[in-house]
Every structure is written in structure tokens, then in C-alpha cells.
Write a protein that holds these residues in place. Sequence first.
Motif, short mmCIF file in Angstrom:
data_model
loop_
_atom_site.label_atom_id
_atom_site.label_comp_id
_atom_site.label_asym_id
_atom_site.label_seq_id
_atom_site.Cartn_x
_atom_site.Cartn_y
_atom_site.Cartn_z
N ASP A 1 1.07 -1.26 0.22
CA ASP A 1 -0.12 -0.10 0.00
C ASP A 1 1.42 1.07 0.21
O ASP A 1 1.99 1.71 1.20
N CYS A 2 0.77 2.32 -0.91
CA CYS A 2 1.65 3.27 -1.34
C CYS A 2 0.82 4.52 -0.88
O CYS A 2 -0.14 4.46 -1.64
N LYS A 3 1.56 5.52 -0.93
CA LYS A 3 1.12 6.99 -0.88
C LYS A 3 2.05 7.60 -0.98
O LYS A 3 3.17 7.03 -1.02
N PHE A 4 2.03 9.07 -1.57
CA PHE A 4 2.66 9.40 -2.07
C PHE A 4 2.47 10.75 -2.22
O PHE A 4 1.40 11.70 -3.09
N GLY A 5 3.89 12.61 -2.39
CA GLY A 5 2.77 13.75 -1.85
C GLY A 5 3.96 14.64 -1.28
O GLY A 5 5.38 13.51 -0.81
N ALA A 6 4.16 15.57 -1.62
CA ALA A 6 4.59 16.67 -1.36
C ALA A 6 5.26 15.98 -0.06
O ALA A 6 5.91 16.56 1.20
N ALA A 7 3.69 16.39 1.11
CA ALA A 7 3.93 16.25 2.88
C ALA A 7 3.34 15.20 3.28
O ALA A 7 1.78 14.81 2.04
N LYS B 1 11.58 20.25 -2.74
CA LYS B 1 12.68 20.91 -1.68
C LYS B 1 12.36 19.05 -1.04
O LYS B 1 13.08 18.72 -0.46
N GLN B 2 11.63 18.44 -0.87
CA GLN B 2 10.95 16.90 -0.49
C GLN B 2 9.88 16.36 -0.58
O GLN B 2 9.46 16.85 -0.96
N PHE B 3 9.96 15.12 -0.54
CA PHE B 3 8.28 14.30 -1.07
C PHE B 3 8.26 13.52 0.17
O PHE B 3 9.31 12.73 0.98
N TYR B 4 6.92 12.86 0.48
CA TYR B 4 6.42 12.28 1.55
C TYR B 4 6.22 11.40 0.91
O TYR B 4 5.95 11.27 -0.52
N ILE B 5 6.88 9.33 1.02
CA ILE B 5 6.28 8.27 0.65
C ILE B 5 6.43 7.33 2.31
O ILE B 5 6.41 7.57 3.10
#
Length: 107
Positions: free
Chosen positions: A47-53, A78-82
Amino acid sequence: MRKTFQLQVEGKHPDRHLEAIKHEIRKYIKRERRRVLPEGSDFWDFDCKFGAAEESAEVVHLSAITGLIDGVVKEAGKQFYIEVVARPAKRAPRPAGEKTEAPSEED
């Protein structure tokens, strides 16, 4: 794995740092797939989620993660959340009438 990766780290070359991040994600996935499966399961699904924050993360498919990371880099993020979480799953049987072979080419 639930983590926010910084793309611009002082003292590190951006391209090498990006490759290290991708390597860490692949390493995690390989490690999770090696774990012993519970009774009645066929494979590890993710189960995957991805976003800037973390707050803006959206559900994505595992195979799309590398492309999404490259997209953030192209947009100069500048960053990403996984978030990648393994869960045991069972394969669904194919319907009886479905063809399993690839169609042959005719001359």
C-alpha cells in the motif's frame, strides 16, 4: 516505511543523493518481500502513498513511485513524503475462459 526525504542536502551532490534515496526505497521493498508469508497468502502487496507532504499524500501504485520522484525533482521540489507498507495478499484465480498465451504473429 513512512518517511519524508529532503532532496537538497548541503554537502551532497543532488544526483547522488537522489540515487541513494531510490536505492533505500528499493532495498526496503526487497527486504519486505523476503519476509516469511503468513499461512494462506501468496505474495506481499504494498500500500503506497506519495506527496509533497504527509498531509497531501495520495494513494499510488508501487510501480509509479520512481516516476513520481523524478517529477518532484524536475519541478525543483525540496522534499517529498513516501509511505510504503507491506501486507500479505492472495492472488485471485483467473477466469476459466481467459487466454494465458500471447497472440501469435501472422505473416
